[in-house]
Design an enzyme around this catalytic site. Structure first.
Site, PDB file in Angstrom:
ATOM      1  N   TYR A  75     -30.006 -62.711  10.073  1.00 27.43           N
ATOM      2  CA  TYR A  75     -29.370 -61.736   9.191  1.00 27.43           C
ATOM      3  C   TYR A  75     -27.884 -62.020   9.042  1.00 27.43           C
ATOM      4  O   TYR A  75     -27.196 -62.376  10.003  1.00 27.43           O
ATOM      5  CB  TYR A  75     -29.561 -60.306   9.739  1.00 27.43           C
ATOM      6  N   ASN A  94     -31.649 -54.442  11.304  1.00 23.73           N
ATOM      7  CA  ASN A  94     -32.092 -55.622  10.538  1.00 23.73           C
ATOM      8  C   ASN A  94     -33.579 -55.563  10.186  1.00 23.73           C
ATOM      9  O   ASN A  94     -33.958 -55.826   9.051  1.00 23.73           O
ATOM     10  CB  ASN A  94     -31.773 -56.904  11.316  1.00 23.73           C
ATOM     11  N   LYS A 141     -29.559 -55.208  -2.572  1.00 18.17           N
ATOM     12  CA  LYS A 141     -30.025 -53.885  -3.007  1.00 18.17           C
ATOM     13  C   LYS A 141     -29.670 -53.533  -4.439  1.00 18.17           C
ATOM     14  O   LYS A 141     -30.547 -53.243  -5.242  1.00 18.17           O
ATOM     15  CB  LYS A 141     -29.479 -52.789  -2.099  1.00 18.17           C
ATOM     16  N   GLN A 159     -26.950 -57.527   2.319  1.00 18.76           N
ATOM     17  CA  GLN A 159     -26.845 -56.161   1.813  1.00 18.76           C
ATOM     18  C   GLN A 159     -26.723 -56.164   0.275  1.00 18.76           C
ATOM     19  O   GLN A 159     -27.046 -55.178  -0.381  1.00 18.76           O
ATOM     20  CB  GLN A 159     -25.625 -55.486   2.455  1.00 18.76           C
ATOM     21  N   LYS A 191     -29.365 -45.936 -43.178  1.00 19.24           N
ATOM     22  CA  LYS A 191     -29.812 -46.777 -42.064  1.00 19.24           C
ATOM     23  C   LYS A 191     -30.840 -46.118 -41.157  1.00 19.24           C
ATOM     24  O   LYS A 191     -30.759 -44.941 -40.844  1.00 19.24           O
ATOM     25  CB  LYS A 191     -28.597 -47.130 -41.199  1.00 19.24           C
ATOM     26  N   HIS A 198     -41.471 -72.336 -36.487  1.00 21.27           N
ATOM     27  CA  HIS A 198     -40.079 -72.486 -36.966  1.00 21.27           C
ATOM     28  C   HIS A 198     -39.651 -71.290 -37.821  1.00 21.27           C
ATOM     29  O   HIS A 198     -38.809 -71.427 -38.695  1.00 21.27           O
ATOM     30  CB  HIS A 198     -39.911 -73.772 -37.785  1.00 21.27           C
TER      31      HIS A 198
END
Ligand code: ARG
Length: 464
Positions: free
Chosen positions: A317, A110, A325, A322, A283, A156
């Site tokens: 804890y 922990n 993460k 966990q 494009k 605007h």
């Protein structure tokens, strides 16, 4: 799949349970930090006589070799272990035998994971701060080069008053500067070492927590062992700061996309930062800006996810934690990917100064200045506002701008107009006379730029 904690169990863990519970596939990112933290812990145990100097040396050597072997690819992290802490400990025992079993003396996973995550976060906060600094430098360079590049300012998304490109970019400079200061706050608030908190209630071994903290470059040890293992505030703050960075990047991206459109053509994104279409040959798409805007959502998601995970967790804890993460790693990596790309896109952006200037001239952006002209001639502002409103309407009918009207036409709306009006409402005057602190007038901007330069020189970042 021998776990660290098999002793009190009579049955193997169900395979699906094992996998559901395991975190190694993602917490292996904490490998470096786990080794660094373990070395500091063991060095402290040695200094306190809890381990002999010989035991300490053996463990430090073993850990250093594991670090080298993983980093050089000689061994790979074994994904069948429960988590990165189990992998390192098992590998150590494999290599140095029983003395390796002493590594975990006076420590729990922990406080270990709380430490690893803080070490990781601290490094990445410093890294992101550096990336923000690079962006600020690029913005400042663009600002210096564009003190006289006139463009319309919008409200605007309608043309409002004339500004300069330097002034517009200056707004983003302020935002990203604040983002850096938020990171700095987080860094200083989180820079305390949880090692020695144990599972939740400290330990009976005579640990020197100050010493461990100083070995790892922390301000000092955390002051409550329960909070040390249960606190994820620093991550929540970080997710909030990262969300704000992404929100700023996303607004900026949106503007670049609009400015890069066929309708605006204020800028052209460099070929290296554009993509094409598989079907439409003409494009050139602003994909990078769009992706930055799009990725903002997942960073916001990590903030919501973590806030929600934490809201119902009793002290201290719980395994829910966990879950911090993956979301934190994802948000950190997303920002670390977006920032340098964005900076590169801005650094290579081509500005079409003339298009911007023409746009500023065509949109009645000098209407406020025309009203101010009348005010200076003694007309009350509200009346001047009405007169210029009628003037704008007249111009729309004539399809021209205010400064294209003849003096006779102007005087037909108000006899107060004189020949000096043209100078008073020219784009140059409109911008250059706006000299209030923070305004677009180049002389005002120069003062601000001077301050920004000093800030970038003095602001040394964070040392980890
Ligand atoms: N993988 C765990 C985590 O990330 C490590 C801590 C495990 N502690 C425990 N009491 N099961 O939170």
């Amino acid at each position: 799949m021998a776990q660290l904690w098999g002793g009190r169990f009579t049955k193997e863990t169900d395979q699906m349970v094992y996998q559901f519970n395991a975190s190694i596939t993602f917490d292996k990112k904490l490998f470096e930090q786990d080794i660094t933290g373990s070395i500091a812990h063991v060095v402290m145990l040695g200094k306190q006589g809890i381990l002999t100097m010989e035991e300490k040396d053996q463990i430090v050597k073993g850990l250093t070799q594991i670090r080298e072997d993983v980093n050089t690819g000689r061994i790979v992290i074994d994904d069948t272990k429960e988590d990165i802490h189990s992998f390192v400990e098992a590998e150590l025992i494999d290599r140095i035998g029983d003395v390796g079993k002493k590594l975990h003396t006076g420590r729990s996973r922990n406080d270990q994971v709380a430490l690893d995550m803080r070490l990781y976060t601290r490094e990445h906060v410093a890294l992101i701060d550096g990336l923000l600094k690079d962006l600020l430098q690029t913005l400042l360079d663009t600002m210096e080069a564009n003190l006289y590049t006139y463009m319309p300012g919008f409200t605007h998304l309608q043309k409002a008053q004339p500004i300069t490109l330097a002034h517009h970019f200056g707004a983003y400079f302020e935002m990203f500067k604040r983002d850096r200061s938020r990171l700095k706050d987080i860094f200083y608030r989180m820079n305390y070492c949880p090692l020695g908190a144990g599972a939740l209630a400290g330990t009976t071994y005579p640990l020197d927590r100050n010493y461990s903290a100083s070995l790892l470059g922390f301000e000092g040890p955390t002051m409550n062992s329960i909070d040390s293992v249960a606190d994820r505030d620093y991550l929540i703050e970080l997710m909030a700061a990262l969300s704000t960075i992404m929100m700023h990047l996303s607004r900026f991206a949106e503007e670049i996309i609009i400015w890069n459109s066929n309708e605006y053509q204020f800028v052209e994104i460099d070929d290296a930062y554009s993509t094409g279409s598989s079907i439409m040959p003409q494009k050139k798409n602003p994909d990078i800006a769009e992706l930055v805007r799009g990725k903002t959502g997942r960073v916001y998601g990590s903030l919501m996810s973590l806030l929600t995970t934490m809201k119902g967790i009793p002290l201290a804890y719980n395994k829910d934690m966990q879950e911090d993460k993956e979301v934190a790693f994802d948000a950190i990596e997303t920002v670390e990917n977006c920032l340098p790309l964005f900076t590169g896109m801005i650094a290579t952006l081509k500005f079409r100064n003339q298009v911007m200037e023409r746009s500023a001239m065509n949109g009645f952006t000098n209407a406020t200045d025309a009203a101010d002209y009348l005010v200076n001639k003694g007309v009350p502002f509200r009346d001047a506002h009405g007169i210029i409103g009628r003037l704008v309407l007249y111009c729309i009918e004539q399809d021209c701008s205010i400064d294209e009207l003849s003096i006779e036409q102007l005087q037909s709306i108000s006899p107060i107009f004189e020949a000096d009006v043209y100078d008073a409402i020219s784009l140059k005057t409109c911008v250059e006379k706006r000299l209030t602190i923070g305004g677009p007038g180049p002389d005002a901007m120069k003062q601000v730029i001077k301050q920004h330069k000093e800030y970038l020189q003095q602001e040394s970042g964070m040392s980890v």
